[in-house]
Design a protein around this motif. Structure first.
Motif, PDB file in Angstrom:
ATOM      1  N   LEU A  82       0.813  -1.220   0.000  1.00  0.00           N
ATOM      2  CA  LEU A  82       0.000   0.000   0.000  1.00  0.00           C
ATOM      3  C   LEU A  82       0.849   1.274   0.000  1.00  0.00           C
ATOM      4  O   LEU A  82       0.300   2.375  -0.008  1.00  0.00           O
ATOM      5  N   ILE A  83       2.147   1.116   0.039  1.00  0.00           N
ATOM      6  CA  ILE A  83       3.025   2.280   0.129  1.00  0.00           C
ATOM      7  C   ILE A  83       3.546   2.628  -1.267  1.00  0.00           C
ATOM      8  O   ILE A  83       4.277   1.850  -1.887  1.00  0.00           O
ATOM      9  N   LYS A  84       3.163   3.796  -1.760  1.00  0.00           N
ATOM     10  CA  LYS A  84       3.549   4.226  -3.100  1.00  0.00           C
ATOM     11  C   LYS A  84       4.850   5.023  -3.121  1.00  0.00           C
ATOM     12  O   LYS A  84       5.571   5.036  -4.120  1.00  0.00           O
ATOM     13  N   HIS A  85       5.151   5.683  -2.028  1.00  0.00           N
ATOM     14  CA  HIS A  85       6.343   6.533  -1.980  1.00  0.00           C
ATOM     15  C   HIS A  85       7.171   6.181  -0.732  1.00  0.00           C
ATOM     16  O   HIS A  85       7.188   6.948   0.250  1.00  0.00           O
ATOM     17  N   PRO A  86       7.845   5.029  -0.730  1.00  0.00           N
ATOM     18  CA  PRO A  86       8.591   4.579   0.469  1.00  0.00           C
ATOM     19  C   PRO A  86       9.682   5.553   0.905  1.00  0.00           C
ATOM     20  O   PRO A  86       9.928   5.708   2.103  1.00  0.00           O
ATOM     21  N   GLU A  89       7.938   8.483   2.844  1.00  0.00           N
ATOM     22  CA  GLU A  89       7.429   8.016   4.135  1.00  0.00           C
ATOM     23  C   GLU A  89       8.564   7.644   5.083  1.00  0.00           C
ATOM     24  O   GLU A  89       8.465   7.830   6.302  1.00  0.00           O
ATOM     25  N   ALA A  90       9.657   7.091   4.517  1.00  0.00           N
ATOM     26  CA  ALA A  90      10.780   6.676   5.359  1.00  0.00           C
ATOM     27  C   ALA A  90      11.399   7.857   6.093  1.00  0.00           C
ATOM     28  O   ALA A  90      11.761   7.768   7.261  1.00  0.00           O
ATOM     29  N   VAL A  91      11.517   8.993   5.390  1.00  0.00           N
ATOM     30  CA  VAL A  91      12.088  10.191   6.020  1.00  0.00           C
ATOM     31  C   VAL A  91      11.216  10.656   7.181  1.00  0.00           C
ATOM     32  O   VAL A  91      11.698  10.977   8.274  1.00  0.00           O
ATOM     33  N   LYS A  95      12.319  10.244  11.403  1.00  0.00           N
ATOM     34  CA  LYS A  95      12.401  11.357  12.353  1.00  0.00           C
ATOM     35  C   LYS A  95      11.590  11.067  13.607  1.00  0.00           C
ATOM     36  O   LYS A  95      12.020  11.355  14.729  1.00  0.00           O
ATOM     37  N   LEU A  96      10.410  10.474  13.430  1.00  0.00           N
ATOM     38  CA  LEU A  96       9.560  10.170  14.580  1.00  0.00           C
ATOM     39  C   LEU A  96      10.151   9.061  15.440  1.00  0.00           C
ATOM     40  O   LEU A  96      10.028   9.075  16.670  1.00  0.00           O
ATOM     41  N   LEU A  97      10.784   8.085  14.800  1.00  0.00           N
ATOM     42  CA  LEU A  97      11.292   6.908  15.524  1.00  0.00           C
ATOM     43  C   LEU A  97      12.736   7.050  15.964  1.00  0.00           C
ATOM     44  O   LEU A  97      13.232   6.223  16.737  1.00  0.00           O
ATOM     45  N   GLN A 103      17.318   2.569   7.011  1.00  0.00           N
ATOM     46  CA  GLN A 103      16.784   1.385   7.696  1.00  0.00           C
ATOM     47  C   GLN A 103      15.267   1.326   7.562  1.00  0.00           C
ATOM     48  O   GLN A 103      14.696   0.266   7.287  1.00  0.00           O
ATOM     49  N   VAL A 104      14.603   2.459   7.743  1.00  0.00           N
ATOM     50  CA  VAL A 104      13.144   2.496   7.638  1.00  0.00           C
ATOM     51  C   VAL A 104      12.713   2.255   6.195  1.00  0.00           C
ATOM     52  O   VAL A 104      11.747   1.517   5.935  1.00  0.00           O
TER      53      VAL A 104
END
Length: 597
Positions: A82-86, A89-91, A95-97, A103-104
């Motif tokens: 379901l992820i179109k732009h990994p 989203e990874a960036v 930052k949150l994690l 790695q993300v």
């Protein structure tokens, strides 16, 4: 011709009517009769079940300090399909994690529809990620609630407290023993959701609240535990031993205040010295918490601490008195085996106090031969040797005391001096604690009870104390054991300034594992005792595995003194046995007091 045309018209009308009726019936079946089932399917497709974790109960020390606790934590899950732009989203997730974006991104790009991005995420961070996922900022990301186990005191008392596995099930120690009490029970919420799994207003259809596990309150004193661990670790390093155990007990209640199990395995290929231990120039690892609770799971031949059974039985049967003497030869030969004392000597006359103070094997065997195998074994059994302690700790062994029918011809020589038997350090301490308690045996205790949500203690029931030695014989034994810490005895290093210490040393050779006989140069060194001897409040045992020097009086006794000095000061115990501190609350001193009247 007209009739034929009318017939065709009627047939056409009938056919049309039948078709129309069939259509009406099908329409009614689909739209009216099937409405409940379709509505039910539609409702099911628009609902989701959310797990509500039931937290595991805490493990709390006697002073309220938390030794083990669980906290709610989230796991971040991705559906890469379901992820179109990994990359984007990874960036954001990184930052949150607090993780590297590479790695993300890898977690978001793996094949399949399930990938774990991060575990043990705080609820606050998990809530932010969940909100962003629901708002469409992080499509394909889900948050699963869970919990994590923490040990605020680190490895302190780890063999006692234990640890849990990934599924929150206890692996060993109290975490394993009390799994059913500690484990929480998960609840759930059924929520109505819109497209994209978004919860609707007033979405909760049904809720089953979670049930938190019960918390345990222990008898362990963290400060004394930490001090005792440091003392044992220091002696392991000093004597180059491969392990050490210590237990401190409240005499009147049997509550275990400290229980230490440390190990320092030698490097592969290191050979023991002729007099035990490992070469001092071998680089050794620092002592660490043992994998097992050695105080209850480690059975050994204890050596001369076993002489308590011979002397109490002989005193009770009036074979000896505290002032009587014994002719002690330099050696005894029993069925071809030679028994002797640690130091060579000619035949001499020793008092009972001297036999214990000098730990004479020959003198003890001479008394035991008059006592006989049956009465000697009965004395060991009264002290609980070869029997469960009642602690029921995971991995606990009850040791081994052979029935008289299985005694070898030399057993009457070896058994009284602590060979030909297996016993745990806690069993040894229990027997001496009974002497300290006026001849009354109390069951050892590690857990006081469970703690409710409001902090109230629900105490566990304890077995009733039982007398195993008459009060007058017990007083005589304490008098004899007090001589063991004298200047010319085996344990002057157990002395504590201002206090009278009673106890016994033990030095025993380790048997071979695969054949009869004993390991060259490998010994256990033990000291067990009580203080103050006039009215004991605390008892303790220290056992070192393969120390150099080998003798319990030179290795274990100083550690006993060191630990007890700290404990006496901490609990405000005076030389007369009174307690001037509320840090050691007592259930009752009446049992011990009455036993000496």
């Amino acid at each position: 011709m007209a009739n034929r045309r009318n017939r065709r018209t009627r047939l056409a009308l009938v056919f049309c009517g039948v078709v129309t009726l069939a259509l009406i019936v099908q329409l009614l079946r689909v739209t009216v009769l099937a409405q409940p089932s379709y509505a039910n399917l539609a409702q099911q497709e628009a609902q989701t079940t959310v797990t509500l974790p039931g937290l595991r109960g805490s493990i709390i020390a006697r002073n309220g300090e938390v030794l083990a606790m669980s906290e709610l934590r989230d796991t971040i899950i991705a559906d890469p399909l379901l992820i179109k732009h990994p990359a984007t989203e990874a960036v954001t997730l990184a930052k949150l994690l607090g993780l590297a974006s590479a790695q993300v991104r890898h977690a978001l790009s793996v094949p399949g529809g399930y990938s774990v991005v991060a575990q043990l995420v705080t609820r606050s961070t998990g809530s932010k990620i969940e909100s962003m996922a629901l708002d469409g900022e992080l499509p394909g990301i889900n948050v699963e609630p869970g919990q994590a186990r923490y040990y605020p005191a680190g490895s302190l008392a780890e063999p006692v407290v234990g640890r849990v596995g990934a599924n929150d099930n206890g692996l060993f120690g109290l975490e394993y023993q009390y799994q059913k009490l500690l484990a929480g029970r998960n609840g759930y919420e059924i929520q109505r959701t819109a497209s994209g799994n978004l919860p609707l207003p007033n979405a909760v259809v049904k809720r089953q609240p979670p049930i938190q596990g019960k918390s345990l309150k222990l008898t362990i004193d963290p400060a004394l535990q930490a001090y005792a661990e440091q003392a044992v670790a220091g002696e392991i390093e000093k004597t180059n031993a491969i392990g050490g155990t210590a237990v401190v007990m409240d005499v009147a209640t049997g509550q275990i205040l400290a229980m230490v199990s440390l190990t320092a395995p030698p490097l592969p290929g290191a050979k023991p010295l002729a007099n035990g231990g490992q070469p001092v120039d071998v680089q050794r690892a620092l002592p660490t918490e043992s994998w097992t609770n050695q105080a209850v799971a480690y059975a050994y031949e204890p050596g001369s601490v076993a002489k308590i059974a011979t002397f109490t039985a002989a005193l009770q049967d009036h074979l000896i008195t505290p002032t009587s003497s014994e002719v002690v030869p330099g050696r005894l030969v029993i069925d071809g085996s030679v028994f002797h004392d640690a130091e060579p000597h000619p035949t001499e006359v020793l008092s009972m106090g001297q036999i214990l103070a000098q730990s004479s094997n020959v003198g003890t065997i001479e008394i035991a031969r008059r006592l006989g195998p049956a009465r000697l074994l009965a004395s060991f059994e009264r002290f609980g040797w070869g029997e469960p302690t009642g602690l029921a700790f995971p991995g606990e062994t009850q040791g081994l005391m052979k029935p008289v029918s299985q005694w070898s011809p030399t057993a009457i020589g070896s058994t009284p001096i602590g060979q030909d038997q297996l016993v745990t350090p806690l069993q040894v301490l229990d027997s001496y604690n009974a002497i300290a308690n006026g001849g009354v045996m109390v069951t050892p205790k590690l857990v006081l009870g469970t703690v409710g949500s409001r902090g109230h203690l629900h105490a566990f029931a304890s077995p009733a104390p039982r007398r195993i030695v008459p009060a007058n014989i017990d007083a005589e034994m304490i008098h004899l054991l007090s001589g063991v810490t004298g200047a010319n005895a085996t344990a002057p290093d157990a002395q504590i300034p201002g206090y009278l210490v009673a106890g016994k040393t033990g030095t025993s050779q380790k048997p071979l594992h695969t054949q009869a006989g004993y390991q060259m140069g490998a010994y256990w060194g033990t000291f067990v005792g009580m203080v103050p001897a006039q009215h004991p409040v605390l008892s303790a045992i220290v056992m070192l595995d393969q120390p150099v020097p080998i003798y319990g009086g030179m290795t274990a006794a100083p550690v006993f003194s060191q630990i007890m000095r700290y404990a006496l000061a901490r609990y405000g115990v005076t030389p007369s046995g009174s307690i001037e501190s509320s840090m050691l609350p007592r259930v009752s001193r009446s049992v011990a007091s009455r036993s000496r009247e």
